[in-house]
Design an enzyme around this catalytic site. Structure first.
Site, mmCIF file in Angstrom:
data_model
loop_
_atom_site.group_PDB
_atom_site.id
_atom_site.type_symbol
_atom_site.label_atom_id
_atom_site.label_comp_id
_atom_site.label_asym_id
_atom_site.label_seq_id
_atom_site.Cartn_x
_atom_site.Cartn_y
_atom_site.Cartn_z
ATOM 1 N N HIS A 459 0.258 -1.934 0.053
ATOM 2 C CA HIS A 459 -0.271 0.019 0.089
ATOM 3 C C HIS A 459 0.864 1.400 0.075
ATOM 4 O O HIS A 459 1.814 1.460 0.571
ATOM 5 C CB HIS A 459 -0.377 0.382 1.796
ATOM 6 C CG HIS A 459 -1.532 -0.865 1.608
ATOM 7 N ND1 HIS A 459 -2.255 -1.287 3.265
ATOM 8 C CD2 HIS A 459 -2.075 -1.826 0.538
ATOM 9 C CE1 HIS A 459 -3.085 -2.219 2.410
ATOM 10 N NE2 HIS A 459 -2.599 -3.071 1.592
HETATM 11 C C1 LIG Z 1 -0.027 -8.028 -3.802
HETATM 12 C C2 LIG Z 1 -0.661 -6.758 -3.495
HETATM 13 C C3 LIG Z 1 -1.931 -7.097 -2.249
HETATM 14 C C4 LIG Z 1 -3.429 -5.907 -1.679
HETATM 15 N N1 LIG Z 1 -4.054 -6.511 -0.861
HETATM 16 C C5 LIG Z 1 -4.964 -5.211 -0.741
HETATM 17 C C6 LIG Z 1 -6.324 -5.858 0.141
HETATM 18 O O1 LIG Z 1 -6.165 -6.338 0.102
HETATM 19 N N2 LIG Z 1 -7.504 -4.446 0.027
HETATM 20 C C7 LIG Z 1 -6.920 -2.785 -0.168
HETATM 21 O O2 LIG Z 1 -7.931 -2.214 0.110
HETATM 22 N N3 LIG Z 1 -6.132 -3.553 -1.434
HETATM 23 C C8 LIG Z 1 -4.861 -3.268 -1.417
HETATM 24 N N4 LIG Z 1 -3.608 -3.767 -1.996
HETATM 25 C C9 LIG Z 1 -3.737 -2.630 -2.632
HETATM 26 C C10 LIG Z 1 -4.872 -2.273 -3.586
HETATM 27 O O3 LIG Z 1 -4.432 -2.821 -4.728
HETATM 28 C C11 LIG Z 1 -3.490 -0.689 -4.113
HETATM 29 O O4 LIG Z 1 -3.636 0.056 -3.553
HETATM 30 C C12 LIG Z 1 -4.738 -0.259 -5.185
HETATM 31 O O5 LIG Z 1 -5.488 -0.989 -6.471
HETATM 32 C C13 LIG Z 1 -3.798 1.008 -6.475
HETATM 33 O O6 LIG Z 1 -4.439 2.021 -7.409
HETATM 34 P P1 LIG Z 1 -4.171 2.943 -7.749
HETATM 35 O O7 LIG Z 1 -5.247 2.948 -8.793
HETATM 36 O O8 LIG Z 1 -3.728 3.410 -7.433
HETATM 37 O O9 LIG Z 1 -3.277 1.871 -8.442
HETATM 38 P P2 LIG Z 1 -3.291 0.000 -9.857
HETATM 39 O O10 LIG Z 1 -4.376 -0.280 -8.939
HETATM 40 O O11 LIG Z 1 -1.550 -0.342 -9.253
HETATM 41 O O12 LIG Z 1 -3.438 0.257 -10.650
HETATM 42 C C14 LIG Z 1 -2.024 1.318 -11.332
HETATM 43 C C15 LIG Z 1 -2.589 0.713 -13.056
HETATM 44 O O13 LIG Z 1 -1.178 1.758 -13.732
HETATM 45 C C16 LIG Z 1 -0.388 0.894 -14.764
HETATM 46 N N5 LIG Z 1 0.971 2.190 -14.986
HETATM 47 C C17 LIG Z 1 1.575 3.142 -14.390
HETATM 48 N N6 LIG Z 1 2.299 3.548 -15.146
HETATM 49 C C18 LIG Z 1 1.822 3.965 -15.809
HETATM 50 C C19 LIG Z 1 2.433 4.137 -17.643
HETATM 51 N N7 LIG Z 1 2.958 4.685 -17.221
HETATM 52 N N8 LIG Z 1 1.665 4.384 -18.324
HETATM 53 C C20 LIG Z 1 0.591 3.477 -18.677
HETATM 54 N N9 LIG Z 1 0.184 2.633 -17.217
HETATM 55 C C21 LIG Z 1 0.699 3.146 -16.028
HETATM 56 C C22 LIG Z 1 0.027 -0.142 -14.073
HETATM 57 O O14 LIG Z 1 0.431 -0.682 -14.593
HETATM 58 C C23 LIG Z 1 -1.208 -0.611 -13.387
HETATM 59 O O15 LIG Z 1 -1.736 -1.117 -13.951
HETATM 60 C C24 LIG Z 1 -2.710 -4.860 -2.677
HETATM 61 C C25 LIG Z 1 -1.967 -4.634 -3.596
HETATM 62 C C26 LIG Z 1 -0.976 -6.000 -4.237
HETATM 63 C C27 LIG Z 1 0.191 -5.365 -4.932
#
Ligand SMILES: Cc1cc2nc3c(=O)[nH]c(=O)nc-3n(C[C@H](O)[C@H](O)[C@H](O)COP(=O)(O)OP(=O)(O)OC[C@H]3O[C@@H](n4cnc5c(N)ncnc54)[C@H](O)[C@@H]3O)c2cc1C
Ligand code: SF4
Lengths: 534, 161
Positions: A459
């Site tokens: 996170h």
């Molecule tokens: C193993 C694991 C377990 C977790 N368990 C939980 C849980 O049980 N409950 C919970 O609430 N949270 C959990 N989390 C955290 C939660 O999943 C994340 O906090 C959340 O998904 C983040 O959302 P986001 O939109 O910020 O980024 P993400 O969901 O990570 O999405 C970002 C996306 O942007 C893409 N990206 C990045 N840079 C670029 C670029 N320059 N150009 C194009 N695409 C790009 C990436 O490839 C990725 O697919 C967990 C995370 C992990 C890794």
């Protein structure tokens, strides 16, 4: 069991989801002699917890939406149970990322269509009231109080559909820890997880092959695509394009599995939404010379420490869901606790010793109970550009973080002994093992040193935070980047302070909340697909 | 004790470059070899581990060859833990290599980070190896297949009601 349904080729419904309007950058790249140019009303960069619902919502509002994702598209049928293969396909840096500092913190995030929601544990909680109150009253963020956020959480829950775990899917270690927590008066709560009839396979971190987990891959992405949004995979955005004080689009590269550039693209759009996970938007802003005083500052990491209980009796530790209960009792102190199922290969790095010494402990894998604590941190983190111009994260634990981590480890060890462990492995290189509960005080006596402390996190948040004033965050209270029109952030970076528990639902709710403002702004300016040249 | 045991033949060793030879010696020292893990997976683990190297963050990827070279020659250049002679890492016996790796692992700084990373990757590859999984009585894929079918049945039954 006979259901009267033909068993031939019987597969869960998620196997037949359609993904129209998708093109892979890798298929396009070999045919390109110059950058491929796309036009859209809105481009959303990243398809995870923030990006996917925003893409779907923008499309609902009638905008022409292009969703760009650096990773590949892996459908439910593609998921395997081999963590090595899954990590190479679906994790950034194949899961080897680090947050630098003392100690370095192991970090993982998704890099695939659906982002980290595809590989996360599925815990799905609203932002705690105490945290919302802080955002509203202390930080002055209008519309972030519990009442105003209620509707956004409800919308987020319509996407995530959280459920509690069916009892038969809960493995022995998790049940033992929950019983112990009850005996200790810690009132464990049933986990809310975004799933539909989870079977307790515990492959959540490598994609759910049963289709139960309601990640963005099986919810908002197919919904947005069916409504006419377009998705380009293997498309990494490198820069935001601007024209005077207005955003003009993005430029990037088609990349292979290793991140190697195979071709280039540009997108012309009037609304650019960065939803790339809290590590990446600061990098994009810095590389695009859109630097504010707080860009990349204020990163929080929820450091996690774990203990492993060794039991005489077999626990079949690989069987049962990933997490079923949490202890919220100590959240006011900044500690969230849970027992978790961890595959042997992942657990092995944190088991002390090398060679035979390590092997003797690992041979007892099926006698192990792993429990972890998440700390609501107050230390200082930052994302800056590394020598390779990619985002580099650093974090320094505060003395309070160290204190809270030790308290968390002590509580975990108490709980695991209460559950019946004979011995408990600790995350301290200088205090790796407690032989009995009589030794618990050794944790209290340990100097509060970060040296030799084993931490990990999944996170991260707060690196482009929403704030009333620029000196506190580069985004305004609606996630819009200051100083440039048409640029917004919709991922974990905007979270104004650590949420103290699993952040996915907070990210979805804030993204949906802020998105309404962007749609209003877009329409007010007569947004109908007109494009500014870069 | 042989420098590598059991399993990696001289032919294998001759055919590997310095990086691979040091990695093999590291894997051999980090992984267990006794019951219930008394099978030879060293070459397989090397293959899996190497498949991760192109994914490493830039600085780690670029720094690794230098780190491995330092490990190889540290026995000749740096003070050694008690009981380890002055020799190249790949020529040392398994116990000496383990002592050296332990010392690096608790020594702080970049050396600690490198050995911690190698430990995490080598053991991940080792304990996910089919032989290790079988030793632990684990068959995740079979369980996945079974539970996927069970869920399909459950949902189909609900839908047909
Ligand atoms: C193993 C694991 C377990 C977790 N368990 C939980 C849980 O049980 N409950 C919970 O609430 N949270 C959990 N989390 C955290 C939660 O999943 C994340 O906090 C959340 O998904 C983040 O959302 P986001 O939109 O910020 O980024 P993400 O969901 O990570 O999405 C970002 C996306 O942007 C893409 N990206 C990045 N840079 C670029 C670029 N320059 N150009 C194009 N695409 C790009 C990436 O490839 C990725 O697919 C967990 C995370 C992990 C890794
Ligand atoms: S425990 Fe299994 S069935 Fe449940 S969400 Fe995780 S991978 Fe899917």
């Amino acid at each position: 069991m006979s259901t009267g349904v033909s068993e031939q080729n019987l597969l869960p419904p998620e196997y037949s989801l359609a993904y129209p309007n998708v093109e892979s950058g890798l298929d396009l790249a070999p045919r390109l002699s110059s950058p491929r140019v796309y036009h859209a009303d809105a481009v959303v960069v990243g398809s995870g917890a923030g990006g996917a619902p925003v893409a779907a919502r923008l499309r609902d509002a009638g905008l022409d939406v292009l969703l760009l994702e650096e990773g590949g598209l892996y459908r439910t049928a593609d998921f395997v149970t081999d963590p090595l293969e899954s990590a190479r396909r679906m994790y950034r840096d194949a899961g080897t990322s680090l947050i630098l500092g003392q100690p370095p913190i192991t970090f993982a995030e998704g890099r695939c269509v659906g982002g980290s929601t595809v590989i996360n544990g599925g815990m799905s909680w609203r932002t705690p009231g105490r945290v919302l109150q802080h955002w509203d009253r202390k930080l002055g963020l209008d519309g972030c109080d519990e009442k105003s956020m209620q509707g956004w959480f409800e919308q987020a829950e319509r996407i995530l559909t959280p459920e509690t775990q069916h009892p038969e899917t809960i493995g022995k270690p998790l049940a033992l820890f929950a019983d112990a927590a009850r005996r200790k008066g810690w009132d464990p709560v049933d986990n809310q997880r975004n799933m539909h009839r989870c079977m307790g396979l515990n492959n959540c971190a490598f994609g759910c092959p049963t289709g139960a987990k309601r990640s963005m891959l099986v919810t908002e992405i197919p919904r947005a695509l069916a409504a006419g949004a377009k998705l380009v995979t293997n498309a990494r955005v490198d820069r935001v394009l601007k024209h005077r004080r207005r955003v003009a689009g993005v430029a990037g590269s088609f990349v292979d599995l290793h991140g190697r550039r195979q071709g280039r693209f540009e997108v012309r759009a009037r609304l650019v939404v960065l939803a790339a996970g809290a590590r990446n938007p600061p990098g994009l802003l810095l590389r695009s010379r859109l630097r504010g005083p707080m860009t990349g500052r204020g990163l929080h990491v929820h450091p996690n420490a774990k203990v492993v209980g060794l039991f005489d009796q077999p626990l079949d530790s690989w069987v049962g869901t990933h997490q079923a209960h949490q202890v919220h009792r100590f959240m006011d102190e900044g500690i969230l606790m849970a027992a978790a199922g961890v595959p042997p290969g992942i657990l092995a790095a944190g088991i002390p010793g090398l060679g035979e010494e390590h092997g003797r402990l690992m041979a007892r894998y099926n006698h192990m109970l792993t429990a972890g604590c998440l700390v609501e941190d107050s230390g200082q983190g930052r994302v800056r550009l590394g020598p390779d111009r990619r985002p580099l994260m650093t974090f320094k634990l505060s003395s309070r973080d160290l204190e809270v981590l030790h308290r968390g480890v002590r509580l975990l060890a108490e709980g695991v002994f209460e559950a019946g462990a004979e011995r408990v492995l600790l995350p301290f290189a200088d205090l790796p093992l407690l032989e009995s509960a009589d030794e618990l005080e050794k944790i209290d006596q340990r100097p509060r040193s970060p040296q030799g402390l084993e931490l990990m996190t999944v996170h991260i948040m707060g690196s482009c935070r929403m704030a009333v004033e620029e000196r506190h965050g580069p985004c305004d209270p609606w996630g819009r980047v200051r100083g440039i029109e048409g640029l917004a952030v919709a991922d974990a970076s905007v979270i104004p302070s650590p949420v103290g528990l699993n952040p996915m639902q907070s990210i979805v709710a804030l993204a949906l909340r802020n998105c309404e403002r962007w749609i209003e702004g877009f329409k007010r300016q007569g947004g109908n697909g007109a494009v500014h040249p870069s | 004790m042989a420098a590598y045991s059991p399993g990696v033949s001289w032919r294998d060793r001759r055919n590997h470059g310095l990086n691979d030879r040091v990695l093999l010696a590291v894997i051999d020292a980090l992984c267990p070899h006794e019951e219930p893990f008394d099978f030879d997976a060293t070459s397989d683990v090397l293959g899996e581990l190497k498949s991760f190297l192109p994914f490493l963050p830039g600085a780690l990827r670029l720094g690794l060859p230098a780190g491995l070279a330092l490990l190889e020659f540290s026995g000749l250049l740096l003070p050694q833990p008690r009981g380890s002679g002055r020799q190249r890492f790949t020529r040392a016996d398994r116990d000496s290599r383990r002592r050296t790796l332990e010392a690096w692992l608790h020594g702080g700084g970049i050396r600690e980070a490198m050995v911690a990373g190698l430990k995490a990757l080598s053991l991940l590859c080792f304990y996910q190896h089919p032989s290790a999984q079988a030793s632990l009585g684990i068959d995740w894929q079979a369980r996945a297949d079974k539970l996927t079918l069970e869920r399909a049945r459950l949902l189909a039954a609900v839908a047909s009601q």
